[in-house]
Design a protein around this motif. Structure first.
Motif, PDB file in Angstrom:
ATOM      1  N   SER A   9     -15.833 -42.626  22.030  1.00 42.83           N
ATOM      2  CA  SER A   9     -15.956 -41.910  23.304  1.00 42.83           C
ATOM      3  C   SER A   9     -16.204 -40.437  23.013  1.00 42.83           C
ATOM      4  O   SER A   9     -16.045 -39.979  21.886  1.00 42.83           O
ATOM      5  CB  SER A   9     -14.668 -42.086  24.120  1.00 42.83           C
ATOM      6  OG  SER A   9     -13.552 -41.627  23.386  1.00 42.83           O
ATOM      7  N   PRO A  10     -16.599 -39.647  24.033  1.00 42.55           N
ATOM      8  CA  PRO A  10     -16.819 -38.206  23.827  1.00 42.55           C
ATOM      9  C   PRO A  10     -15.559 -37.501  23.341  1.00 42.55           C
ATOM     10  O   PRO A  10     -14.447 -38.026  23.452  1.00 42.55           O
ATOM     11  CB  PRO A  10     -17.251 -37.708  25.209  1.00 42.55           C
ATOM     12  CG  PRO A  10     -17.768 -38.913  25.895  1.00 42.55           C
ATOM     13  CD  PRO A  10     -16.964 -40.070  25.388  1.00 42.55           C
ATOM     14  N   VAL A  11     -15.752 -36.301  22.819  1.00 45.12           N
ATOM     15  CA  VAL A  11     -14.656 -35.536  22.241  1.00 45.12           C
ATOM     16  C   VAL A  11     -13.490 -35.404  23.219  1.00 45.12           C
ATOM     17  O   VAL A  11     -12.325 -35.444  22.815  1.00 45.12           O
ATOM     18  CB  VAL A  11     -15.173 -34.150  21.782  1.00 45.12           C
ATOM     19  CG1 VAL A  11     -15.779 -33.354  22.927  1.00 45.12           C
ATOM     20  CG2 VAL A  11     -14.080 -33.359  21.094  1.00 45.12           C
ATOM     21  N   SER A  16     -13.581 -33.517  33.808  1.00 45.53           N
ATOM     22  CA  SER A  16     -13.399 -32.175  34.368  1.00 45.53           C
ATOM     23  C   SER A  16     -14.522 -31.278  33.857  1.00 45.53           C
ATOM     24  O   SER A  16     -15.179 -31.581  32.853  1.00 45.53           O
ATOM     25  CB  SER A  16     -12.033 -31.591  33.959  1.00 45.53           C
ATOM     26  OG  SER A  16     -12.005 -31.315  32.572  1.00 45.53           O
ATOM     27  N   PHE A  17     -14.720 -30.174  34.542  1.00 47.29           N
ATOM     28  CA  PHE A  17     -15.779 -29.241  34.170  1.00 47.29           C
ATOM     29  C   PHE A  17     -15.543 -28.666  32.773  1.00 47.29           C
ATOM     30  O   PHE A  17     -16.462 -28.536  31.979  1.00 47.29           O
ATOM     31  CB  PHE A  17     -15.849 -28.117  35.206  1.00 47.29           C
ATOM     32  CG  PHE A  17     -16.936 -27.102  34.931  1.00 47.29           C
ATOM     33  CD1 PHE A  17     -18.268 -27.457  35.037  1.00 47.29           C
ATOM     34  CD2 PHE A  17     -16.609 -25.804  34.557  1.00 47.29           C
ATOM     35  CE1 PHE A  17     -19.272 -26.533  34.779  1.00 47.29           C
ATOM     36  CE2 PHE A  17     -17.601 -24.870  34.300  1.00 47.29           C
ATOM     37  CZ  PHE A  17     -18.941 -25.241  34.409  1.00 47.29           C
ATOM     38  N   GLY A  18     -14.277 -28.346  32.467  1.00 48.31           N
ATOM     39  CA  GLY A  18     -13.947 -27.795  31.157  1.00 48.31           C
ATOM     40  C   GLY A  18     -14.247 -28.772  30.035  1.00 48.31           C
ATOM     41  O   GLY A  18     -14.756 -28.386  28.979  1.00 48.31           O
ATOM     42  N   LEU A  24     -20.575 -30.244  25.688  1.00 51.99           N
ATOM     43  CA  LEU A  24     -21.885 -29.598  25.512  1.00 51.99           C
ATOM     44  C   LEU A  24     -21.834 -28.551  24.410  1.00 51.99           C
ATOM     45  O   LEU A  24     -22.806 -28.382  23.657  1.00 51.99           O
ATOM     46  CB  LEU A  24     -22.321 -28.950  26.835  1.00 51.99           C
ATOM     47  CG  LEU A  24     -22.617 -29.917  27.983  1.00 51.99           C
ATOM     48  CD1 LEU A  24     -22.951 -29.151  29.261  1.00 51.99           C
ATOM     49  CD2 LEU A  24     -23.759 -30.864  27.613  1.00 51.99           C
ATOM     50  N   PHE A  25     -20.704 -27.842  24.305  1.00 52.47           N
ATOM     51  CA  PHE A  25     -20.551 -26.857  23.223  1.00 52.47           C
ATOM     52  C   PHE A  25     -20.640 -27.527  21.858  1.00 52.47           C
ATOM     53  O   PHE A  25     -21.295 -27.012  20.942  1.00 52.47           O
ATOM     54  CB  PHE A  25     -19.212 -26.132  23.357  1.00 52.47           C
ATOM     55  CG  PHE A  25     -18.846 -25.312  22.151  1.00 52.47           C
ATOM     56  CD1 PHE A  25     -19.428 -24.073  21.926  1.00 52.47           C
ATOM     57  CD2 PHE A  25     -17.922 -25.799  21.219  1.00 52.47           C
ATOM     58  CE1 PHE A  25     -19.102 -23.327  20.805  1.00 52.47           C
ATOM     59  CE2 PHE A  25     -17.598 -25.050  20.091  1.00 52.47           C
ATOM     60  CZ  PHE A  25     -18.182 -23.810  19.892  1.00 52.47           C
ATOM     61  N   SER A  26     -20.009 -28.676  21.706  1.00 53.44           N
ATOM     62  CA  SER A  26     -20.032 -29.385  20.423  1.00 53.44           C
ATOM     63  C   SER A  26     -21.450 -29.815  20.062  1.00 53.44           C
ATOM     64  O   SER A  26     -21.876 -29.677  18.906  1.00 53.44           O
ATOM     65  CB  SER A  26     -19.108 -30.602  20.473  1.00 53.44           C
ATOM     66  OG  SER A  26     -17.772 -30.216  20.707  1.00 53.44           O
ATOM     67  N   ILE A  27     -22.192 -30.312  21.051  1.00 55.13           N
ATOM     68  CA  ILE A  27     -23.584 -30.712  20.807  1.00 55.13           C
ATOM     69  C   ILE A  27     -24.421 -29.495  20.451  1.00 55.13           C
ATOM     70  O   ILE A  27     -25.229 -29.522  19.502  1.00 55.13           O
ATOM     71  CB  ILE A  27     -24.167 -31.428  22.044  1.00 55.13           C
ATOM     72  CG1 ILE A  27     -23.456 -32.766  22.270  1.00 55.13           C
ATOM     73  CG2 ILE A  27     -25.676 -31.648  21.882  1.00 55.13           C
ATOM     74  CD1 ILE A  27     -23.903 -33.486  23.524  1.00 55.13           C
ATOM     75  N   ALA A  28     -24.239 -28.399  21.215  1.00 52.73           N
ATOM     76  CA  ALA A  28     -25.008 -27.175  20.957  1.00 52.73           C
ATOM     77  C   ALA A  28     -24.690 -26.601  19.580  1.00 52.73           C
ATOM     78  O   ALA A  28     -25.583 -26.118  18.875  1.00 52.73           O
ATOM     79  CB  ALA A  28     -24.717 -26.142  22.045  1.00 52.73           C
ATOM     80  N   LEU A  29     -23.427 -26.653  19.189  1.00 53.43           N
ATOM     81  CA  LEU A  29     -23.028 -26.119  17.880  1.00 53.43           C
ATOM     82  C   LEU A  29     -23.667 -26.927  16.749  1.00 53.43           C
ATOM     83  O   LEU A  29     -24.229 -26.350  15.806  1.00 53.43           O
ATOM     84  CB  LEU A  29     -21.508 -26.136  17.751  1.00 53.43           C
ATOM     85  CG  LEU A  29     -20.918 -25.598  16.439  1.00 53.43           C
ATOM     86  CD1 LEU A  29     -21.365 -24.159  16.198  1.00 53.43           C
ATOM     87  CD2 LEU A  29     -19.394 -25.696  16.454  1.00 53.43           C
ATOM     88  N   ALA A  30     -23.614 -28.239  16.833  1.00 58.68           N
ATOM     89  CA  ALA A  30     -24.231 -29.080  15.803  1.00 58.68           C
ATOM     90  C   ALA A  30     -25.739 -28.838  15.732  1.00 58.68           C
ATOM     91  O   ALA A  30     -26.319 -28.742  14.644  1.00 58.68           O
ATOM     92  CB  ALA A  30     -23.938 -30.556  16.093  1.00 58.68           C
ATOM     93  N   THR A  31     -26.384 -28.717  16.900  1.00 61.25           N
ATOM     94  CA  THR A  31     -27.838 -28.489  16.946  1.00 61.25           C
ATOM     95  C   THR A  31     -28.195 -27.139  16.360  1.00 61.25           C
ATOM     96  O   THR A  31     -29.159 -27.011  15.587  1.00 61.25           O
ATOM     97  CB  THR A  31     -28.334 -28.580  18.396  1.00 61.25           C
ATOM     98  OG1 THR A  31     -27.967 -29.848  18.953  1.00 61.25           O
ATOM     99  CG2 THR A  31     -29.851 -28.424  18.467  1.00 61.25           C
ATOM    100  N   ALA A  32     -27.422 -26.099  16.694  1.00 61.33           N
ATOM    101  CA  ALA A  32     -27.692 -24.751  16.179  1.00 61.33           C
ATOM    102  C   ALA A  32     -27.520 -24.698  14.665  1.00 61.33           C
ATOM    103  O   ALA A  32     -28.310 -24.045  13.963  1.00 61.33           O
ATOM    104  CB  ALA A  32     -26.767 -23.739  16.857  1.00 61.33           C
TER     105      ALA A  32
END
Length: 288
Positions: A9-11, A16-18, A24-32
């Motif tokens: 499952s997701p992290v 919730s929004f948080g 999304l932060f985890s995906i963006a961090l891995a991509t960056a």
């Protein structure tokens, strides 16, 4: 039920929004991590003059290990997993090893720059291209020998061996890295100032400044987890328990550093930056 039995499952639950922002932060961090390190990696490969300098071989090593860290973070950071010895969702010690390889590469690069600036004549005789590559291959082979050993012995033995090795290694390497940083800073500030102005002096100064800045950011990202490991080894407990890798700030910081390192390389090296814009990003933008 474990994660492996019910599916990953997701992290965090996307309720919730948080939690969605964290996902999304985890995906963006891995991509960056992958994008920036791959960009620097290709820039060095495409520039023959950069490939001719030993310091860029260490950059290649750092970038490649960080690319692998970014790939593993799509699993360890984006999903609800724990990358520990007895976890059913572990990466068999491979994921953390790529982070450790980045650490060894930067430590080796610091020692290389210190040797090159403090004893340039001896450095040119000793550190040939083949010897530099041998050093890089040696710490990669060593790291994966440790991986093999940890996966062949029992969990209890692996924890004991790694715990002692990590504890001692962290103390000594942090002391060495801080000591080299101070020495390199003093060399850059005083010794190089006494040399006659020349392209060689400017190249030395920029390379020393770059590795010092990279190491300072590296220590800032890694010292919290090093201190945590040292303290926990003294008290004999895990000290804390986070839900998974993606919510543990002490393990997120080294991944953030894997984004900062290539940015510092780009900012601190004009030749690398020029190659990046003209040969890597430039053709892609023109095609778009």
């Amino acid at each position: 039920m474990t994660n492996s039995s019910r599916g990953l499952s997701p992290v965090l639950p996307l309720t919730s929004f948080g939690n969605v922002l964290m996902f999304l932060f985890s995906i963006a961090l891995a991509t960056a991590i992958i994008f920036l390190n791959m960009s620097v990696f290709l820039s060095i490969l495409l520039n023959q003059s950069l490939r001719g300098e030993n310091r860029f071989m260490y950059m290649l090593s750092t970038c490649f290990s960080d690319i692998c860290s970014g790939v593993t973070y799509y699993y360890a950071g984006v999903l609800d997993v724990r990358d520990s010895y007895n976890s059913p969702t572990r990466t068999f010690y491979i994921g953390p090893t790529f982070l450790g390889l980045s650490y060894m590469a930067i430590l080796a690069a610091q020692a290389d720059r210190y040797h090159a600036v403090a004893a340039p004549f001896k450095y040119s005789q000793r550190m040939t291209r083949n010897r530099t590559l041998a050093v890089i291959v040696a710490y990669w082979v060593y790291a994966f020998i440790i991986v093999a050993v940890n996966n062949l012995v029992t969990v209890g033995v692996a924890k004991a061996v790694t715990g002692i090795g990590t504890f001692v290694g962290n103390i000594f390497t942090v002391i060495i890295m801080i000591g080299l940083n101070i020495r390199l800073f003093l060399i850059a500030k005083f010794q190089l100032q006494r040399e006659q102005p020349s392209a060689e002096r400017d190249s030395k100064r920029s390379s020393v400044h770059l590795i010092v800045v990279v190491a300072v950011f590296f220590l800032g990202a890694w010292l919290p987890i090093f201190i945590h490991i040292i303290v926990c080894n003294f008290v004999g407990s895990t000290c804390y328990s986070f839900k998974n890798e993606g919510t543990d700030p002490l393990r997120i910081l080294p991944r953030v550093n894997a984004v900062l390192t290539p940015l510092l390389y780009i900012r601190g090296c004009a030749a690398l930056r020029a190659t990046l814009f003209t040969k890597v990003w430039g053709p892609c933008c023109r095609r778009r």
